[in-house]
Design an enzyme around this catalytic site. Sequence first.
Site, PDB file in Angstrom:
ATOM      1  N   SER A 193      24.481 -31.199  -9.063  1.00 59.88           N
ATOM      2  CA  SER A 193      25.265 -32.436  -9.142  1.00 59.88           C
ATOM      3  C   SER A 193      24.365 -33.628  -8.816  1.00 59.88           C
ATOM      4  O   SER A 193      23.713 -33.646  -7.774  1.00 59.88           O
ATOM      5  CB  SER A 193      26.412 -32.376  -8.126  1.00 59.88           C
ATOM      6  OG  SER A 193      26.845 -33.704  -7.820  1.00 59.88           O
ATOM      7  N   HIS A 196      25.420 -31.424 -13.574  1.00 63.48           N
ATOM      8  CA  HIS A 196      26.797 -31.760 -13.187  1.00 63.48           C
ATOM      9  C   HIS A 196      26.872 -33.253 -12.902  1.00 63.48           C
ATOM     10  O   HIS A 196      26.181 -33.763 -12.012  1.00 63.48           O
ATOM     11  CB  HIS A 196      27.174 -30.945 -11.930  1.00 63.48           C
ATOM     12  CG  HIS A 196      28.606 -31.060 -11.505  1.00 63.48           C
ATOM     13  ND1 HIS A 196      29.597 -30.227 -11.972  1.00 63.48           N
ATOM     14  CD2 HIS A 196      29.195 -31.908 -10.639  1.00 63.48           C
ATOM     15  CE1 HIS A 196      30.751 -30.553 -11.394  1.00 63.48           C
ATOM     16  NE2 HIS A 196      30.526 -31.561 -10.579  1.00 63.48           N
ATOM     17  N   ASP A 231      29.219 -36.309 -11.856  1.00 66.34           N
ATOM     18  CA  ASP A 231      30.506 -36.652 -11.223  1.00 66.34           C
ATOM     19  C   ASP A 231      30.906 -38.084 -11.548  1.00 66.34           C
ATOM     20  O   ASP A 231      30.236 -39.023 -11.106  1.00 66.34           O
ATOM     21  CB  ASP A 231      30.400 -36.487  -9.695  1.00 66.34           C
ATOM     22  CG  ASP A 231      30.313 -35.026  -9.290  1.00 66.34           C
ATOM     23  OD1 ASP A 231      29.360 -34.664  -8.590  1.00 66.34           O
ATOM     24  OD2 ASP A 231      31.191 -34.256  -9.718  1.00 66.34           O
ATOM     25  N   MET A 262      33.542 -40.981 -11.041  1.00 62.47           N
ATOM     26  CA  MET A 262      34.608 -41.363 -10.112  1.00 62.47           C
ATOM     27  C   MET A 262      34.989 -42.820 -10.338  1.00 62.47           C
ATOM     28  O   MET A 262      34.114 -43.666 -10.545  1.00 62.47           O
ATOM     29  CB  MET A 262      34.128 -41.183  -8.660  1.00 62.47           C
ATOM     30  CG  MET A 262      33.718 -39.757  -8.341  1.00 62.47           C
ATOM     31  SD  MET A 262      33.184 -39.645  -6.615  1.00 62.47           S
ATOM     32  CE  MET A 262      32.545 -37.954  -6.601  1.00 62.47           C
ATOM     33  N   HIS A 270      32.260 -33.994 -14.824  1.00 60.76           N
ATOM     34  CA  HIS A 270      33.428 -33.776 -13.955  1.00 60.76           C
ATOM     35  C   HIS A 270      34.128 -35.101 -13.751  1.00 60.76           C
ATOM     36  O   HIS A 270      33.630 -35.974 -13.031  1.00 60.76           O
ATOM     37  CB  HIS A 270      32.927 -33.181 -12.621  1.00 60.76           C
ATOM     38  CG  HIS A 270      34.032 -32.954 -11.632  1.00 60.76           C
ATOM     39  ND1 HIS A 270      33.773 -32.644 -10.313  1.00 60.76           N
ATOM     40  CD2 HIS A 270      35.386 -32.975 -11.752  1.00 60.76           C
ATOM     41  CE1 HIS A 270      34.922 -32.495  -9.665  1.00 60.76           C
ATOM     42  NE2 HIS A 270      35.922 -32.686 -10.523  1.00 60.76           N
ATOM     43  N   MET A 301      36.705 -37.464 -12.190  1.00 62.62           N
ATOM     44  CA  MET A 301      37.626 -37.703 -11.079  1.00 62.62           C
ATOM     45  C   MET A 301      38.127 -39.132 -11.261  1.00 62.62           C
ATOM     46  O   MET A 301      37.708 -40.074 -10.578  1.00 62.62           O
ATOM     47  CB  MET A 301      36.898 -37.509  -9.732  1.00 62.62           C
ATOM     48  CG  MET A 301      36.625 -36.042  -9.445  1.00 62.62           C
ATOM     49  SD  MET A 301      35.338 -35.763  -8.229  1.00 62.62           S
ATOM     50  CE  MET A 301      33.894 -35.884  -9.286  1.00 62.62           C
ATOM     51  N   GLY A 359      35.421 -36.589  -4.093  1.00 61.42           N
ATOM     52  CA  GLY A 359      35.122 -38.000  -3.790  1.00 61.42           C
ATOM     53  C   GLY A 359      33.724 -38.216  -3.247  1.00 61.42           C
ATOM     54  O   GLY A 359      33.107 -39.251  -3.513  1.00 61.42           O
ATOM     55  N   PHE A 360      33.204 -37.226  -2.506  1.00 62.78           N
ATOM     56  CA  PHE A 360      31.905 -37.463  -1.884  1.00 62.78           C
ATOM     57  C   PHE A 360      31.064 -36.178  -1.834  1.00 62.78           C
ATOM     58  O   PHE A 360      31.604 -35.088  -1.714  1.00 62.78           O
ATOM     59  CB  PHE A 360      32.092 -37.993  -0.447  1.00 62.78           C
ATOM     60  CG  PHE A 360      32.812 -39.314  -0.415  1.00 62.78           C
ATOM     61  CD1 PHE A 360      34.197 -39.353  -0.288  1.00 62.78           C
ATOM     62  CD2 PHE A 360      32.116 -40.509  -0.586  1.00 62.78           C
ATOM     63  CE1 PHE A 360      34.886 -40.565  -0.311  1.00 62.78           C
ATOM     64  CE2 PHE A 360      32.792 -41.727  -0.597  1.00 62.78           C
ATOM     65  CZ  PHE A 360      34.182 -41.751  -0.474  1.00 62.78           C
ATOM     66  N   ASP A 414      32.641 -25.958  -6.714  1.00 58.55           N
ATOM     67  CA  ASP A 414      32.065 -27.294  -6.599  1.00 58.55           C
ATOM     68  C   ASP A 414      32.407 -27.939  -5.260  1.00 58.55           C
ATOM     69  O   ASP A 414      33.565 -28.238  -4.983  1.00 58.55           O
ATOM     70  CB  ASP A 414      32.631 -28.159  -7.747  1.00 58.55           C
ATOM     71  CG  ASP A 414      32.010 -29.533  -7.791  1.00 58.55           C
ATOM     72  OD1 ASP A 414      32.578 -30.415  -8.461  1.00 58.55           O
ATOM     73  OD2 ASP A 414      30.961 -29.728  -7.144  1.00 58.55           O
ATOM     74  N   GLY A 415      31.348 -28.068  -4.432  1.00 58.78           N
ATOM     75  CA  GLY A 415      31.580 -28.781  -3.163  1.00 58.78           C
ATOM     76  C   GLY A 415      31.061 -28.005  -1.965  1.00 58.78           C
ATOM     77  O   GLY A 415      31.600 -26.945  -1.636  1.00 58.78           O
ATOM     78  N   SER A 467      24.109 -31.824  -2.539  1.00 59.00           N
ATOM     79  CA  SER A 467      23.222 -32.194  -1.413  1.00 59.00           C
ATOM     80  C   SER A 467      22.332 -31.038  -0.950  1.00 59.00           C
ATOM     81  O   SER A 467      21.182 -31.252  -0.592  1.00 59.00           O
ATOM     82  CB  SER A 467      24.058 -32.723  -0.243  1.00 59.00           C
ATOM     83  OG  SER A 467      25.169 -31.885  -0.032  1.00 59.00           O
TER      84      SER A 467
HETATM   85  C1  DX5 Z   1      32.655 -34.039  -5.121  1.00 58.11           C
HETATM   86  C2  DX5 Z   1      31.931 -33.651  -6.402  1.00 58.11           C
HETATM   87  C3  DX5 Z   1      30.916 -32.556  -6.185  1.00 58.11           C
HETATM   88  C4  DX5 Z   1      29.855 -32.947  -5.160  1.00 58.11           C
HETATM   89  C5  DX5 Z   1      28.967 -31.780  -4.865  1.00 58.11           C
HETATM   90  O1  DX5 Z   1      33.794 -34.794  -5.447  1.00 58.11           O
HETATM   91  O2  DX5 Z   1      32.825 -33.207  -7.386  1.00 58.11           O
HETATM   92  O3  DX5 Z   1      30.301 -32.232  -7.440  1.00 58.11           O
HETATM   93  O4  DX5 Z   1      29.062 -33.987  -5.689  1.00 58.11           O
HETATM   94  O5  DX5 Z   1      28.043 -32.233  -3.907  1.00 58.11           O
HETATM   95  P1  DX5 Z   1      27.800 -31.348  -2.586  1.00 58.11           P
HETATM   96  O6  DX5 Z   1      27.168 -30.077  -3.103  1.00 58.11           O
HETATM   97  O7  DX5 Z   1      26.867 -32.190  -1.762  1.00 58.11           O
HETATM   98  O8  DX5 Z   1      29.135 -31.101  -1.963  1.00 58.11           O
HETATM   99 ZN    ZN Z   2      31.862 -32.345  -9.157  1.00 60.25          ZN
END
Ligand code: DX5
Ligand code: ZN
Length: 215
Positions: A7, A32, A34, A36, A65, A67, A141-142, A174-175, A197
């Site tokens: 991601s 990936h 994201d 938002m 993805h 959101m 979200g994060f 995911d996450g 991360s």
């Molecule tokens: C969160 C995202 C994830 C996130 C994954 O809303 O959908 O894809 O960026 O990052 P980590 O692996 O740091 O949780």
């Molecule tokens: Zn994601």
Amino acid sequence: MIKISPSILSVDILKLEEEVRSLDINGADYIHIDIMDGHYVPNITFGPDIVKSIRKITSKILDVHLMIQPVKKYIKEFIDAGSDIITFHPESDDNVEEIIKTISDANIKVGIAIHPKVNISDIDHLFDQVQQIIVMTVTPGFGGQKFMHDQVQKIKDLDEIRKNNNYNYEISVDGGVNDENAKICKDNGANVLAVGSYLLSKNKDNYSKIINSLR
Ligand code: DX5
Ligand code: ZN
């Protein structure tokens, strides 16, 4: 074999090209992305142009993805930008079936993402129409949040449902994915790990080793 979908959410945007190229040559299966909008989630990241730019520098699968809320009015822009998979949260738009059809008609893989607060039974009527189901193991979200172990049961249930109904969706997690929980995800039926991360906080020279260690 499990696929790794790094991601780019936590990437330094000024180093995005260098990071994507590095992930590409070091074995990432997907990228990936994201998206938002500050409405479905309390954070704003990128728009369709980021997909267009990344499309120019890699042939890896672009795993987009969404959101965002609503979804319908933006789908065409993400299709035209070069997405290979477009995943959205069904509760973020009233036109779910129409969105699925629009993406499918463009010969792009459709995904749905399951928010930790959403139950499988709320959306299992869609499972025969999608090619990816993302199990969110953090609140969307994060990046950098802690893996939610109570979501692992959904991975197992989705694998069960897939087997019993001969569905062909891939299960993505995911996450908060890292070296400690990757095996749990795999053992319960996951096919794709979206990793932010844990991977991107490491030195680029180690990307290949880390990606392979997660498989
Ligand atoms: C969160 C995202 C994830 C996130 C994954 O809303 O959908 O894809 O960026 O990052 P980590 O692996 O740091 O949780
Ligand atoms: Zn994601």
